[in-house]
Design a protein around this motif. Sequence first.
Motif, PDB file in Angstrom:
ATOM      1  N   UNK A   1       0.821  -1.218   0.000  1.00  0.00           N
ATOM      2  CA  UNK A   1       0.000   0.000   0.000  1.00  0.00           C
ATOM      3  C   UNK A   1       0.850   1.261   0.000  1.00  0.00           C
ATOM      4  N   UNK A   2       2.111   1.159   0.447  1.00  0.00           N
ATOM      5  CA  UNK A   2       3.029   2.303   0.403  1.00  0.00           C
ATOM      6  C   UNK A   2       3.717   2.416  -0.951  1.00  0.00           C
ATOM      7  N   UNK A   3       3.416   1.455  -1.843  1.00  0.00           N
ATOM      8  CA  UNK A   3       3.981   1.497  -3.188  1.00  0.00           C
ATOM      9  C   UNK A   3       5.417   1.015  -3.283  1.00  0.00           C
ATOM     10  N   UNK A   4       5.869   0.262  -2.287  1.00  0.00           N
ATOM     11  CA  UNK A   4       7.266  -0.181  -2.262  1.00  0.00           C
ATOM     12  C   UNK A   4       7.433  -1.559  -2.890  1.00  0.00           C
ATOM     13  N   UNK A   5       8.529  -1.732  -3.580  1.00  0.00           N
ATOM     14  CA  UNK A   5       8.892  -3.047  -4.100  1.00  0.00           C
ATOM     15  C   UNK A   5       9.680  -3.787  -3.028  1.00  0.00           C
ATOM     16  N   UNK A   6       9.421  -5.098  -2.866  1.00  0.00           N
ATOM     17  CA  UNK A   6      10.099  -5.870  -1.818  1.00  0.00           C
ATOM     18  C   UNK A   6      10.219  -7.326  -2.234  1.00  0.00           C
ATOM     19  N   UNK A   7      11.039  -8.042  -1.490  1.00  0.00           N
ATOM     20  CA  UNK A   7      11.094  -9.489  -1.602  1.00  0.00           C
ATOM     21  C   UNK A   7      11.021 -10.084  -0.205  1.00  0.00           C
ATOM     22  N   UNK A   8      10.494 -11.313  -0.116  1.00  0.00           N
ATOM     23  CA  UNK A   8      10.428 -12.045   1.146  1.00  0.00           C
ATOM     24  C   UNK A   8      11.446 -13.169   1.080  1.00  0.00           C
ATOM     25  N   UNK A   9      12.281 -13.281   2.119  1.00  0.00           N
ATOM     26  CA  UNK A   9      13.304 -14.328   2.133  1.00  0.00           C
ATOM     27  C   UNK A   9      13.144 -15.221   3.361  1.00  0.00           C
ATOM     28  N   UNK A  10      13.444 -16.492   3.152  1.00  0.00           N
ATOM     29  CA  UNK A  10      13.460 -17.500   4.213  1.00  0.00           C
ATOM     30  C   UNK A  10      14.873 -17.511   4.787  1.00  0.00           C
ATOM     31  N   UNK A  11      15.023 -17.121   6.061  1.00  0.00           N
ATOM     32  CA  UNK A  11      16.341 -16.934   6.664  1.00  0.00           C
ATOM     33  C   UNK A  11      17.026 -18.276   6.925  1.00  0.00           C
ATOM     34  N   UNK A  12      18.302 -18.344   6.599  1.00  0.00           N
ATOM     35  CA  UNK A  12      19.064 -19.587   6.780  1.00  0.00           C
ATOM     36  C   UNK A  12      19.188 -19.943   8.263  1.00  0.00           C
ATOM     37  N   UNK A  13      19.356 -21.211   8.515  1.00  0.00           N
ATOM     38  CA  UNK A  13      19.365 -21.745   9.886  1.00  0.00           C
ATOM     39  C   UNK A  13      20.442 -21.121  10.766  1.00  0.00           C
ATOM     40  N   UNK A  14      21.612 -20.856  10.196  1.00  0.00           N
ATOM     41  CA  UNK A  14      22.722 -20.324  10.985  1.00  0.00           C
ATOM     42  C   UNK A  14      22.532 -18.886  11.428  1.00  0.00           C
ATOM     43  N   UNK A  15      21.533 -18.186  10.852  1.00  0.00           N
ATOM     44  CA  UNK A  15      21.280 -16.792  11.195  1.00  0.00           C
ATOM     45  C   UNK A  15      20.033 -16.618  12.054  1.00  0.00           C
ATOM     46  N   UNK A  16      19.391 -17.718  12.430  1.00  0.00           N
ATOM     47  CA  UNK A  16      18.199 -17.622  13.287  1.00  0.00           C
ATOM     48  C   UNK A  16      18.608 -17.279  14.718  1.00  0.00           C
ATOM     49  N   UNK A  17      17.846 -16.408  15.365  1.00  0.00           N
ATOM     50  CA  UNK A  17      18.049 -16.224  16.801  1.00  0.00           C
ATOM     51  C   UNK A  17      17.527 -17.457  17.530  1.00  0.00           C
ATOM     52  N   UNK A  18      17.924 -17.641  18.773  1.00  0.00           N
ATOM     53  CA  UNK A  18      17.600 -18.872  19.502  1.00  0.00           C
ATOM     54  C   UNK A  18      16.111 -19.155  19.583  1.00  0.00           C
ATOM     55  N   UNK A  19      15.290 -18.109  19.706  1.00  0.00           N
ATOM     56  CA  UNK A  19      13.861 -18.318  19.937  1.00  0.00           C
ATOM     57  C   UNK A  19      13.119 -18.782  18.687  1.00  0.00           C
ATOM     58  N   UNK A  20      13.599 -18.410  17.520  1.00  0.00           N
ATOM     59  CA  UNK A  20      12.854 -18.649  16.284  1.00  0.00           C
ATOM     60  C   UNK A  20      13.049 -20.061  15.750  1.00  0.00           C
ATOM     61  N   UNK A  21      11.931 -20.711  15.423  1.00  0.00           N
ATOM     62  CA  UNK A  21      11.986 -21.992  14.714  1.00  0.00           C
ATOM     63  C   UNK A  21      12.089 -21.749  13.220  1.00  0.00           C
ATOM     64  N   UNK A  22      11.559 -20.596  12.790  1.00  0.00           N
ATOM     65  CA  UNK A  22      11.619 -20.195  11.387  1.00  0.00           C
ATOM     66  C   UNK A  22      11.430 -18.686  11.331  1.00  0.00           C
ATOM     67  N   UNK A  23      12.096 -18.050  10.364  1.00  0.00           N
ATOM     68  CA  UNK A  23      11.964 -16.598  10.251  1.00  0.00           C
ATOM     69  C   UNK A  23      11.961 -16.177   8.795  1.00  0.00           C
ATOM     70  N   UNK A  24      11.001 -15.323   8.468  1.00  0.00           N
ATOM     71  CA  UNK A  24      10.972 -14.643   7.175  1.00  0.00           C
ATOM     72  C   UNK A  24      11.406 -13.195   7.390  1.00  0.00           C
ATOM     73  N   UNK A  25      12.167 -12.663   6.462  1.00  0.00           N
ATOM     74  CA  UNK A  25      12.431 -11.228   6.413  1.00  0.00           C
ATOM     75  C   UNK A  25      11.766 -10.649   5.172  1.00  0.00           C
TER      76      UNK A  25
END
Length: 452
Positions: free
Chosen positions: A319-343
């Motif tokens: 809605x802000x008119x921005x172009x973006x991509x969604x990425x599935x974060x690699x396992x080695x970059x996950x913080x301890x709490x997250x089982x999975x993370x999208x950026x």
Amino acid sequence: MLDINLFRADKGGDPELVRESQRRRFADVAVVDRVIELDHEWKAAISHMETLKMQRNALNKQIGEKRKKKEDATDLQEKSVALKKQTEEAEVAKNEVESQRDKAMVGIGNLVHDSVPVHNDEANNVIVKKSANPPREESGLLSHVDLVQMLDIVDLEQGTTVAGGRGFYLRNEGVLLNQALIQYALHSSYERGSMPIMTPFFMRQDIMAECAQLAQFDEELYKVTGEGEDKYLIATSEQPLCAMHRHKWFEEKELPLKYVGYSTCFRKEAGSHGRDTLGIFRIHQFEKVEQFFVTSCHNNASWEAFEEMLSNAEDFYTSLGLHYQVVNIVSGELNNAAAKKYDLEAWFPHSRAYRELVSCSNCLDYQSRRLEVRLRTPKPPTGEAKKDYVHMLNCTLSATERTLCCVLENNQTAEGVRVPEALQPFMPGKLSFIPFRKQLDPKTKKLVPIPK
């Protein structure tokens, strides 16, 4: 933290599952065996303590019988006193090994979901999708660092003088744009059923320790000293939103709980020394609007919520008119709490690069287990009642100063910056354009006011 029963093969657990998750995180695997070893010591300590209690109870019974018969029980009483001391010492030893076990377990990350790409380099994050909005790719576009100064909406020089590195003053329409982003984010979340919450900006140390990783205390959190106990400034409203539920029980029918948290956040950024030092992209103090959901641990509820939160964020940036991509974060970059993370990474046309604006994490019961946030489940006709915990998820909607940087770069013209249509209702007089107030002097290479 993880369920201790995952480490107990005799309780149906699978320690190898935890070891494999640690391998995927490129983290210490030996700590899993250390937890198992300490758990065995804890069980032995409990057994020893209970044996001493039984012996003392039996002895006290003998003392009682002797007293009824008016017989001397002095020797037995002395033994009872000695056993009491031994029992107390055994309890201290039990508590100590339990503390060591739990401390070791806290350092073990959540079980990595099978859909997470296994790698230790964020360059290998997997692109899940790209938005339909086309990116701006023309050459010669200015950076957000230049734009905030040409618009005269940020004073970096005096901000640094007064507050130190990465300090800033928002001014003129910069304040209004920042507030418009906050209001738009809160309104859009409220309309989708989330409860707005403005959280405390600091937390007690013991409560923060239940919500933050140990590394965060060194790399992120500012300590506040003063009257009474020390406290820590929050790095995200996720932390006080987690703590808001500590030691609570929920019925299945009460879930999900959907919140949109708003707060000023404070981060040392110790781990990013030398990165993004210019402008207001990476700063020590910023405003953030955060989605935070609490769900049932049953029927895939948290994974459905995970996709819903990401969808909310996507709709916001579309809605802000921005172009973006969604990425599935690699396992080695996950913080301890997250089982999975999208950026969600938005396009910055000056640098021709995608930069993170949103992190969306499913933490399952990792946070709720340490905070003792329980799901009430009916006791089965036979056997023990299952100890269930709710699932907790967090997803940025907007770290507003960072979002502002992206909005400026993508809406610049030769004369100034357009205000995105979605933000105009939150601007005075539905302001739609902000003109440049300064320009670059070709001789001095410094910014000077534009003649009126």
